[in-house]
Structure formats: C-alpha cells, structure tokens
Design a protein around this motif. Sequence first.
Motif, mmCIF file in Angstrom:
data_model
loop_
_atom_site.group_PDB
_atom_site.id
_atom_site.type_symbol
_atom_site.label_atom_id
_atom_site.label_comp_id
_atom_site.label_asym_id
_atom_site.label_seq_id
_atom_site.Cartn_x
_atom_site.Cartn_y
_atom_site.Cartn_z
ATOM 1 N N VAL A 132 0.830 -1.208 0.000
ATOM 2 C CA VAL A 132 0.000 0.000 0.000
ATOM 3 C C VAL A 132 0.865 1.258 0.000
ATOM 4 N N LEU A 133 1.904 1.275 0.834
ATOM 5 C CA LEU A 133 2.807 2.426 0.845
ATOM 6 C C LEU A 133 3.533 2.563 -0.486
ATOM 7 N N GLY A 134 3.853 1.418 -1.108
ATOM 8 C CA GLY A 134 4.477 1.470 -2.427
ATOM 9 C C GLY A 134 3.568 2.064 -3.481
ATOM 10 N N TYR B 119 2.552 6.530 -7.109
ATOM 11 C CA TYR B 119 1.696 7.618 -7.608
ATOM 12 C C TYR B 119 2.408 8.966 -7.477
ATOM 13 N N SER B 120 3.099 9.178 -6.357
ATOM 14 C CA SER B 120 3.770 10.454 -6.137
ATOM 15 C C SER B 120 5.009 10.609 -7.007
ATOM 16 N N ALA B 121 5.790 9.525 -7.146
ATOM 17 C CA ALA B 121 7.084 9.629 -7.831
ATOM 18 C C ALA B 121 6.967 9.577 -9.347
ATOM 19 N N PHE C 296 1.275 5.452 -14.729
ATOM 20 C CA PHE C 296 2.050 4.400 -14.058
ATOM 21 C C PHE C 296 1.319 3.874 -12.819
ATOM 22 N N PHE C 297 0.612 4.750 -12.140
ATOM 23 C CA PHE C 297 -0.127 4.311 -10.951
ATOM 24 C C PHE C 297 -1.234 3.341 -11.322
ATOM 25 N N LEU D 202 4.436 14.746 1.172
ATOM 26 C CA LEU D 202 4.072 13.837 0.095
ATOM 27 C C LEU D 202 3.785 14.627 -1.182
ATOM 28 N N GLY D 203 4.490 14.292 -2.245
ATOM 29 C CA GLY D 203 4.339 14.969 -3.522
ATOM 30 C C GLY D 203 5.231 16.171 -3.713
#
Length: 452
Positions: A68-70, A75-77, A92-93, A297-298
């Motif tokens: 889940v953290l991945g 999504y962010s990276a 990609f997400f 985050l982000g």
Amino acid sequence: MTARPAKEAPPSPPRPLRPVRRTPPGPRMPRPGDPTGPRRLYHRAKRAWDRPLTAYYLVLGGSLLIMVLGLVMVYSASQIKALQSGLSPTYFFRKQLLAAALGGGLMVLATKLPVRAHRALAYPLIAGSVFLMCLVQVPGIGVAVNGNQNWISLGGPFQLQPSEFGKLALVLWGADLLARKQERRLLTQWKHLLVPLIPAAFLLLGLIMLGGDMGTAIILTAILFGLLWLAGAPTRLFVGVLAAAGVIGALLIKTSANRMSRLACIGATDPGPGDQCWQAVHGIYALASGGFFGSGLGASMEKWGELPEPHTDFIFAITGEELGLAGTLSVLALFAALGYAGIRVAGRTEDPFVRYAAGGVTTWITAQAVVNIGAVLGLLPIAGVPLPLFSYGGSALLPTMFAVGLLIAFARDEPAARAALAMRQPVFARMPAGVRRKTMRRRVKKLPSGER
C-alpha cells in the motif's frame, strides 16, 4: 425400662440473605518476584512475540503495508515522469494498481493451495521460465530496456520480464528437489547436493546474463546459496561454490565498462567525469534533503527530471525525500519484520519442502531489498533491481506476491497456528459434523395443515 428418644430441637429460623457486594475487577496486584518497569514490558512483549500467530500476522500485515505504501509512493514519484512522456499523470499508478489487483488474486490462490499443489507447480514453472527466457533472445520477440534485453512485448504498453518468474521457479523447484532427496537421505553425498541444482541454476543465470541483467543474476545467486545453506551444505563445498561465483562475477564486471563505472560510484559525492555517477549522487541528495520528516508527500524536487528512474529502482530515495527518515525507517522495519517472520516459519516447520521454500522466499525478498536500498544509500553498486512489493513494475510484483502467499500459507499451517485459528472461529464452525446444535428455539408440534 426403655429410654425415651430425645426430643428433636426445633429448626432455627433462616438467616436473612445479605446482598453480595460485587466490586469491579481491578488490575492484578504485583506479586513478590514479578518483574517491574521496563523488565515487565520486555516480558510482555516477548510473550506477545512468541504467540503462534505472530509470523502469520507479520507476513500478512507487513506485506500489505509495504504494498500500500508502495502504491502511494509510485503515484507520487511517477507523475512528473508520465507528464514528461506525454502521458496521463496517473498512467504508471493505474498500471501498478492493476498489477497489485492481479497479484492479490495470486496471493490468495497461493494461500489456498495445499503443499502438494505447490510442489506440483515446480516443474511446469521452471520449464515455462526457461522457455520464456529463450524467447527473449529471439529477434522480434525480445525487447531491450535500458540496454538489457530481458523483456517480451505483450502488445501495447504491457511487457513481461521472464527472469522475475525465474526466481519463483528456482525457489519452488529447488525446494521440491532438496525435499525429495532429504526424504531419501541423499543430501549427505555432495554430488546429490549439487546435481542437478547447480546446473539448473547456472542455466537460468546464463540465460539472464545473455540479456545483460546482472542485478537479477545476483538475486538468483543469493537464492541458490540460501537453498544450499538450508540443506546443510558442508563449509568447504559452500565456500567453493561461493568462490566460483565470485570469480565469475568479477570477470563479468571487469569485462564491462558500464559495470565498472557503477562499481566506481560506490560512496560517490560528485557526479564525476561525464556525469557517470549522476544517479547515485542525486539519490543521496534526495535522502539528504528529506530531513527527519520529509518535505511532504508529492513535494519532491529530485523527481522533476534530476533523478533517473524515480518510481522504479530509486523509489526509496524519493520516499526519503518526501517522508524523511521516519518514512525510510518504517520501510526498513517492515522488511525486517517480513524477514524475521519468514525465518521463523522456516525454522519451526517439520516439512522439508516448507522449510526450503520459506527460506528461499525469505532470502529472495531480503537480498533484493538489501541490494536495492544499499545502492540508493551508496553502499553497493547500482544493480537495477526493484524494491520488492514497493517499486513500480508488474513483472516483479506478480511473482513476489505469489511468494508472499506461500509464506502466509506456511505460517498458517503450523500446528500451533492452526489450533489458534480454530479457537477463533465461531462455536458452530468448530463443532464436528453430526453434532446437533442446541438453539434457543422452542420445539412446536407441526400441525397437519402446516400451521403452527
């Protein structure tokens, strides 16, 4: 004269009943000799850690949290990378989410299959992996990515990396092979310990190295040594195989300028001539700028084109930049818990196949995490392997989630764990077949008309 019977005394009147005082239960008073303070907390934590279901919950909870953290970090990276390629920011997400859904199905399937079914999958899986690895080298079928030809195009944006499935194949096939030889008491002879395990592993390694993917070859070698260690290989034999692998690896590195440049970037703090250490240095920059709690985050700056592969090989660096030291330590703790649970499952079972398979899966996930994180930290050369369950890549996620399902099934099948899970089921579910279940329903004679 006869004696008269004694006159019975009249019964005493009953005493009035006094109401019983019921005090709420309070904490148990410490007894003399009980540990207190930190020592008491240590003993309580140790008792909780030694419970039968600890390994089961660690594997299930740790793997799901990592995944889940991945997904959040992918999504962010990957947003900037997708926009730079002219794609949707969630491109990609969405692909990773689809792979996670398919992997979740494979994980559930692995938990439901019995051990004999896992053993039956070993030979078809390794034969299929060898066939697909051969197809990779066929022109027009194999696809080269970043200089390594280890992919097969499935049409459209989907690609398959057969070498990732080769890891799972080696674990299952090697575990089945060693278990059968142990049942026949053949592992005391070195030729049965090495043949055909070593030739089959070298065949997989040779097919992988034909495509130039030395990172996956390193993980496959770690799995091989893990299986030999669990089989009780003699020290001389183990050291000999390790020395041979080291010599072959040194020759492969020496004959490749790209691999030599990666080796020279260990501990680098400057990109160097020709920016050959650009990726390694900017990975350190990302970690250093995160601080204790990250930039948010982000809010990463390195993913704006400065750090190559921010959502695959170097996603740990973006995690350190956005979530800080707290986020990276959390990821390390989850992998440590997963590794401990795998070792515990392998050490407590009496089934040789379960021991070899659990040990092989644990070696695979732990070694790959160490290689990936070590490269990001500048302690190891960049091998190009993803962080298990965390980095972007469906070909790596699917077999890894199936392997985690194996660990869950093995942890749940321990005798003590089975008994603990049975006690947690409802009372009706625990009743054996044929036992009438008592209910509060009143029995009423049924009238001929059907009315009650």
